[in-house]
Motif scaffolding. Sequence first.
Motif, PDB file in Angstrom:
ATOM      1  N   VAL A   1      57.059  26.120 -28.995  1.00  0.00           N
ATOM      2  CA  VAL A   1      56.517  24.566 -28.565  1.00  0.00           C
ATOM      3  C   VAL A   1      54.799  24.471 -27.869  1.00  0.00           C
ATOM      4  O   VAL A   1      53.683  23.785 -28.104  1.00  0.00           O
ATOM      5  CB  VAL A   1      57.253  23.905 -27.184  1.00  0.00           C
TER       6      VAL A   1
ATOM      7  N   ASN B   1      51.618  23.421 -30.721  1.00  0.00           N
ATOM      8  CA  ASN B   1      51.067  22.089 -30.792  1.00  0.00           C
ATOM      9  C   ASN B   1      49.875  21.828 -30.135  1.00  0.00           C
ATOM     10  O   ASN B   1      49.543  20.579 -30.324  1.00  0.00           O
ATOM     11  CB  ASN B   1      52.197  21.501 -29.225  1.00  0.00           C
TER      12      ASN B   1
ATOM     13  N   THR C   1      54.242  20.893 -34.306  1.00  0.00           N
ATOM     14  CA  THR C   1      55.178  20.780 -34.015  1.00  0.00           C
ATOM     15  C   THR C   1      55.255  19.284 -34.937  1.00  0.00           C
ATOM     16  O   THR C   1      54.034  18.525 -34.969  1.00  0.00           O
ATOM     17  CB  THR C   1      54.757  20.669 -32.522  1.00  0.00           C
TER      18      THR C   1
END
Length: 532
Positions: free
Chosen positions: A390, A394, A401
């Motif tokens: 994550v 991201n 993501t």
Amino acid sequence: MLKKINLFDSIVIGLIIISFILFVLYPFVAVFNYGYKGELFSELITNITSYSHLLLNTVKVATATTVVTVFISVAVSLYYFIGTSKFKKIIVLIFMISMISPPFVTSLSYINLFGRRGLISYNLLKLNYDPYGFFGIVSMQSVTHISINVLLLVGFLKGIDKGVINSARSLGANTNRIILDILLPLMRPVIKVVILLTFLRSMADFATPAIIGGKYNVLATEGYLSFIAEGNISKAVVMNLIILIPSLLIFLIFFKSFRNTTLGSKNVGVLEANIKKSGIIYYISLIVTVVIVLMLASLYSAIIISAFSTMEYGKLIFTLQNFIDANDYITDVFVRSVIYSLIAGLISSVVGHVLQYYIYIRNVKVLKMIDFVATLPYILPGTFFGLGYVLAFNSYPLKLTGTALIVILNLVFKQMPFATKIGYSSISQVSEDQLKSVRDLGGSRFNEIKDVVFPMSYEGFYISFINGFTATMTTIGSIIFLIYPSQKVATIVMFDVIESGKYDIGSVIAFYIIIICLVINISYYLIVNRRR
């Protein structure tokens, strides 16, 4: 001796190095970088006392689970090595089902059997038993880990030189002395591996405590709730950093045994040892084995009963309504789960074997460092590995993501530790003379891999693939933070419905997962035996 590196080698080695750095090491570093920039380390040190009870609970559960699991696993493996053939077939069947089930499915059975409205505790014994808390967590985690541990121990026992045992018998050693003086000392390295794997898995398990922990909180569950329920990624990172500390400590203590122990086939056949079936240790092992087999059989029978029945007026009624109700939750889910599992199993197996080919046969020293990086997912809690993805992917240019790709990549590299260990076991059996024959006939490095390495290590490849497929079908920890509603897999849906109290639907999904994994495992068994 290091062979000449050509263009094909350079491309493959480069891709391997980049892949492991990007998808294993980088997420690991991203968590620490996030903690450093967000001053989470100073916050952790300042507020360490507020998390101490969670750490204590987690270590207590992991320690108790490890002690119970190791004792039972050693006892069952000793009986399997010494005992009779007929019962061994039942053991293999029960343990096979246990291995291909989601790790928290036993918790569902535990509630169905021993919950406040459990089939045994309430309907049969008329007890209002509270199954939640420390005892429930340790019991179900222990049951979950026993199967893989037993198969590791039995795989090791299969390789013991029977001449040593026969020599001891000819000198008058009884069964107790053979176990105490020969088997247990020889098993010490693999027992250390079992301790390591059990402790790490228990530390990282958030699903079992979330389902049957009740008020007994642990770090993994608190980290999961911090991210999912509160949206507090900083707190989730802190929880996972705390989990990592004892996990790293245990890994460093047992790393040598883990590195030097070869993982064998999970497909354990009937094993006979010419040892007299007598002695206190043998009978203790027999009793423990019978109890654990009956317990596992009861737990998995409860899944089937719960899937095909409902409770009406205090009586169990056969019904297919649970399967009809489950359709609303599993539309496209199983197709997605199978596709993800096939991809993860195939890619991890290929990469694991190719990596070990370049390390063991081609002696590319830089890849030995990559081999160590490949073991990191063993050390890292699943939620830690998921958080790393994550935080690492991201934002552009590596924004992944919200896509299916990030889930697949996480699943692939989560299986790499096992794939590389099996790859090493397989590649070490390839003869240098066969590779020289390919080169003498004008074959390329690609031909070495395609025509010799893969055909000669097909059994290890199949084992790695089946493990990758099964582990992906039953995983939850590393992908729980990566899955969007449109990308849910079967285990995530199952966890959601169990948490919401829909145990019948959870049983149906568990039943489907077991059947799918069982079909794939049986197909693997038939393919391998046909090749033989």
